[in-house]
Design an enzyme around this catalytic site. Sequence first.
Site, PDB file in Angstrom:
ATOM      1  N   ARG A 145       9.886  -8.311  10.280  1.00 46.33           N
ATOM      2  CA  ARG A 145       9.557  -9.562   9.591  1.00 46.33           C
ATOM      3  C   ARG A 145      10.520 -10.644  10.070  1.00 46.33           C
ATOM      4  O   ARG A 145      11.708 -10.395  10.262  1.00 46.33           O
ATOM      5  CB  ARG A 145       9.679  -9.407   8.075  1.00 46.33           C
ATOM      6  CG  ARG A 145       9.422 -10.713   7.318  1.00 46.33           C
ATOM      7  CD  ARG A 145       9.402 -10.524   5.803  1.00 46.33           C
ATOM      8  NE  ARG A 145       9.235 -11.811   5.143  1.00 46.33           N
ATOM      9  CZ  ARG A 145      10.225 -12.522   4.606  1.00 46.33           C
ATOM     10  NH1 ARG A 145      11.456 -12.066   4.634  1.00 46.33           N
ATOM     11  NH2 ARG A 145       9.987 -13.700   4.040  1.00 46.33           N
ATOM     12  N   HIS A 167      19.366 -13.689  -5.248  1.00 43.43           N
ATOM     13  CA  HIS A 167      20.313 -14.807  -5.242  1.00 43.43           C
ATOM     14  C   HIS A 167      19.592 -16.126  -5.474  1.00 43.43           C
ATOM     15  O   HIS A 167      18.369 -16.215  -5.349  1.00 43.43           O
ATOM     16  CB  HIS A 167      21.054 -14.872  -3.898  1.00 43.43           C
ATOM     17  CG  HIS A 167      20.166 -15.263  -2.753  1.00 43.43           C
ATOM     18  ND1 HIS A 167      19.230 -14.412  -2.208  1.00 43.43           N
ATOM     19  CD2 HIS A 167      20.063 -16.417  -2.053  1.00 43.43           C
ATOM     20  CE1 HIS A 167      18.586 -15.022  -1.224  1.00 43.43           C
ATOM     21  NE2 HIS A 167      19.078 -16.244  -1.109  1.00 43.43           N
ATOM     22  N   HIS A 169      15.548 -15.456  -5.971  1.00 47.94           N
ATOM     23  CA  HIS A 169      14.655 -14.772  -5.030  1.00 47.94           C
ATOM     24  C   HIS A 169      15.412 -13.728  -4.223  1.00 47.94           C
ATOM     25  O   HIS A 169      16.641 -13.636  -4.275  1.00 47.94           O
ATOM     26  CB  HIS A 169      13.978 -15.792  -4.101  1.00 47.94           C
ATOM     27  CG  HIS A 169      14.947 -16.633  -3.306  1.00 47.94           C
ATOM     28  ND1 HIS A 169      15.708 -17.630  -3.863  1.00 47.94           N
ATOM     29  CD2 HIS A 169      15.279 -16.622  -1.983  1.00 47.94           C
ATOM     30  CE1 HIS A 169      16.456 -18.207  -2.931  1.00 47.94           C
ATOM     31  NE2 HIS A 169      16.225 -17.594  -1.790  1.00 47.94           N
ATOM     32  N   ASP A 229      19.934 -20.089  -3.948  1.00 53.78           N
ATOM     33  CA  ASP A 229      20.593 -20.839  -2.886  1.00 53.78           C
ATOM     34  C   ASP A 229      21.498 -21.896  -3.512  1.00 53.78           C
ATOM     35  O   ASP A 229      21.053 -22.648  -4.379  1.00 53.78           O
ATOM     36  CB  ASP A 229      19.564 -21.515  -1.985  1.00 53.78           C
ATOM     37  CG  ASP A 229      18.697 -20.513  -1.241  1.00 53.78           C
ATOM     38  OD1 ASP A 229      19.193 -19.416  -0.937  1.00 53.78           O
ATOM     39  OD2 ASP A 229      17.525 -20.831  -0.970  1.00 53.78           O
TER      40      ASP A 229
END
Length: 367
Positions: free
Chosen positions: A299, A233, A289, A235
């Site tokens: 994570r 996607h 990204h 942002d």
Amino acid sequence: LIGTPIISREMNSSDVNFSLLQSQPNIPPEFFWPENDLTPSEGDLNLPIIDMSGFLNGDEAETQRAAKAVREACMTHGTFLVINHGFKSGLAEKALDISSLFFGLPKDEKLKAYRTPGNISGYTAGHSQRFSSNLPWNETLTLAFKKGPPQVVEDFLTSKLGDRRQEIGQVFQEFSETMNRLNLELMELLGISMGLKDRTYFRRFFEDGNAIFRCNYYPPCKQPEKALGVGPHNDPTAITVLLQDDVVGLEVFASGKWQTVRPRPGALVVNVGDTFMALSNGNYKSCFHRAVVNMEKVRRSLVYFSCPREDKLIIPPPELVEGGETSRKYPDFTWHQLQRFTQSGYRVDNTTLEKFSSWIASDSSRN
């Protein structure tokens, strides 16, 4: 628990229990992503490391050197790293630890902060945002931020979790305020990188803006080759400032392939979003990204998304529109309009801004 339905498309995010899912030999098919979204990374992305100390100390030569590197990165793939960004010693590490504390709370306690429909702030798990047909392998805590008083982040969390968990709100409030300061400094550096006559143009543009602070938690995943923490996607916001822990997960699509952005101690990742791409008249690229998951390790990441005031028109500075209005790449719009578009049935991807431009041009009366 084998054969017991733990999640279905009809369930909402409060039904997802990653502790139970991790006890299964395979993950449910709702978490499978299409093969074209799962193309493996091909090596590491070599990002410029921008030392902010010269800019923050008023060193003009160092500022121009940093601005040149920012410009090259933003015109190529829209992402770079910053170091010596002025954070108080230990704050980043403490904020990551506090995120672990929150996500480690019993599920019924986390659900006290559950995000209700129509609200920005709150907790979700495996929540399919922006109308994707696939579930992300993550838990999130999203918090609306605006420079106070009032201290909106701390107040929201204390109201939901109670005084016993007051430290969570206090640390996230301080971290958000620090990110807000850095965001405005980065906006000024971006203005310098474009050669604007008024180098503070973007800083002033965003001074009365809003932001979204998000904590991401990616549990270990039994089938990481089939799942994603966050799908590919862009942002829709202006710029994104990201703190990663030491576990690899962020990948950027650059030069026709996915490449890994390895964590670097003390560094923050800065991504250009669609709103800033429009403000730059398309000169700076919105970063495409995704986040991959790990079979063995948790994570964590902390993310600050900057947004202009909802009613402010997104118009590039005059010197970026050299040929007059005919050289404008995107129509005038407000952040409210773009946000409404991305929340009303459209999954953000690397063509969002073009599709939004067509959508808004089809009805000039939209507001």
